[in-house]
Design a protein around this motif. Structure first.
Motif, mmCIF file in Angstrom:
data_model
loop_
_atom_site.group_PDB
_atom_site.id
_atom_site.type_symbol
_atom_site.label_atom_id
_atom_site.label_comp_id
_atom_site.label_asym_id
_atom_site.label_seq_id
_atom_site.Cartn_x
_atom_site.Cartn_y
_atom_site.Cartn_z
ATOM 1 N N VAL A 16 -2.216 -20.399 0.135
ATOM 2 C CA VAL A 16 -1.534 -21.084 1.241
ATOM 3 C C VAL A 16 -2.193 -22.428 1.522
ATOM 4 C CG1 VAL A 16 -1.084 -20.966 3.726
ATOM 5 C CG2 VAL A 16 -0.599 -18.987 2.289
ATOM 6 N N LEU A 17 -3.526 -22.485 1.551
ATOM 7 C CA LEU A 17 -4.236 -23.745 1.815
ATOM 8 C C LEU A 17 -3.999 -24.766 0.711
ATOM 9 C CD1 LEU A 17 -7.644 -22.500 3.282
ATOM 10 C CD2 LEU A 17 -5.758 -23.613 4.485
ATOM 11 N N VAL A 18 -4.010 -24.343 -0.534
ATOM 12 C CA VAL A 18 -3.753 -25.259 -1.657
ATOM 13 C C VAL A 18 -2.323 -25.793 -1.569
ATOM 14 C CG1 VAL A 18 -3.459 -25.380 -4.151
ATOM 15 C CG2 VAL A 18 -5.500 -24.317 -3.195
ATOM 16 N N THR A 19 -1.377 -24.930 -1.254
ATOM 17 C CA THR A 19 0.019 -25.359 -1.129
ATOM 18 C C THR A 19 0.181 -26.375 0.010
ATOM 19 O OG1 THR A 19 0.740 -23.192 -1.933
ATOM 20 C CG2 THR A 19 2.394 -24.555 -0.823
ATOM 21 N N LEU A 20 -0.412 -26.083 1.163
ATOM 22 C CA LEU A 20 -0.349 -27.023 2.288
ATOM 23 C C LEU A 20 -1.033 -28.348 1.943
ATOM 24 C CD1 LEU A 20 -1.008 -24.661 5.329
ATOM 25 C CD2 LEU A 20 1.145 -25.756 4.683
ATOM 26 N N GLY A 21 -2.135 -28.271 1.236
ATOM 27 C CA GLY A 21 -2.836 -29.489 0.813
ATOM 28 C C GLY A 21 -1.993 -30.343 -0.110
ATOM 29 N N CYS A 22 -1.320 -29.719 -1.050
ATOM 30 C CA CYS A 22 -0.432 -30.459 -1.972
ATOM 31 C C CYS A 22 0.716 -31.114 -1.225
ATOM 32 C CB CYS A 22 0.102 -29.535 -3.065
ATOM 33 S SG CYS A 22 -1.138 -29.068 -4.277
ATOM 34 N N ILE A 23 1.306 -30.391 -0.293
ATOM 35 C CA ILE A 23 2.406 -30.958 0.491
ATOM 36 C C ILE A 23 1.914 -32.161 1.299
ATOM 37 C CG2 ILE A 23 3.965 -30.499 2.431
ATOM 38 C CD1 ILE A 23 4.139 -27.577 1.362
#
Length: 177
Positions: A16-23
């Protein structure tokens, strides 16, 4: 079983953190796509456009005091009448002296015409939207009487667009040539 639940929870949080970071990275990257850096050579006694209005350098002087070099110039900034007051208030932080293409030194001292020390970083404009004063830089070269290439620079910011205005100064034998 307890270890598997903890490991699965950590993996889910990490994903979830990696996905939010990419966004977030893509949003920020898109916002700064209009970044631009230009350089413009300026001359003494001529007005040059900056984001706030116009800037002009006059009366360039160079003094050797003990082992220190003092480079001074009169500066005049005329603010546009229609410029909003949301200005960064950092004109003084954007003035630099480059020495022999290596040393970049921020401005050392500002004085108004009446001798009062005030930097152009506040509501410095009088009722006519003009700042008139002088700026002085100090530096200690290896050879004060030698050959030095100086550059008085101003980095103008207008959103993500940067413009470097620079005045090349050639010093030979302790004098401006």
């Amino acid at each position: 079983m307890k270890n598997k639940v903890i490991l699965l929870s950590v993996i889910i949080v990490f994903v979830v953190l990696v996905t939010l970071g990419c966004i977030q990275y893509h949003k920020v990257n898109a916002e700064f796509q209009d970044y631009e850096l230009k350089e413009e050579k300026i001359k003494l006694n001529q007005s040059h456009d900056i984001s706030v209005g116009t800037m002009q350098f006059n009366n360039l002087s160079y003094k050797i005091k003990e082992k220190e070099i003092l480079v001074s110039a009169d500066i005049k900034i005329v603010k546009k009448k229609d410029y909003p007051d949301q200005y960064y208030n950092n004109i003084d932080a954007n003035l630099f002296l480059r020495v022999n293409n290596e040393i970049l030194q921020q401005s050392d001292e500002f004085k108004l015409k009446n001798g009062k020390r005030i930097m152009p970083d506040r509501s410095y404009f009088d009722k006519h939207n003009v700042y008139e004063g002088s700026v002085t830089f100090r530096y200690m070269p290896l050879d004060p009487d030698g050959d030095n290439d100086l550059e008085l620079s101003y980095l103008d910011r207008n959103g993500h667009k940067l413009k470097k205005l620079y005045l090349p100064i050639k010093v030979d034998g302790g004098k401006i040539v």
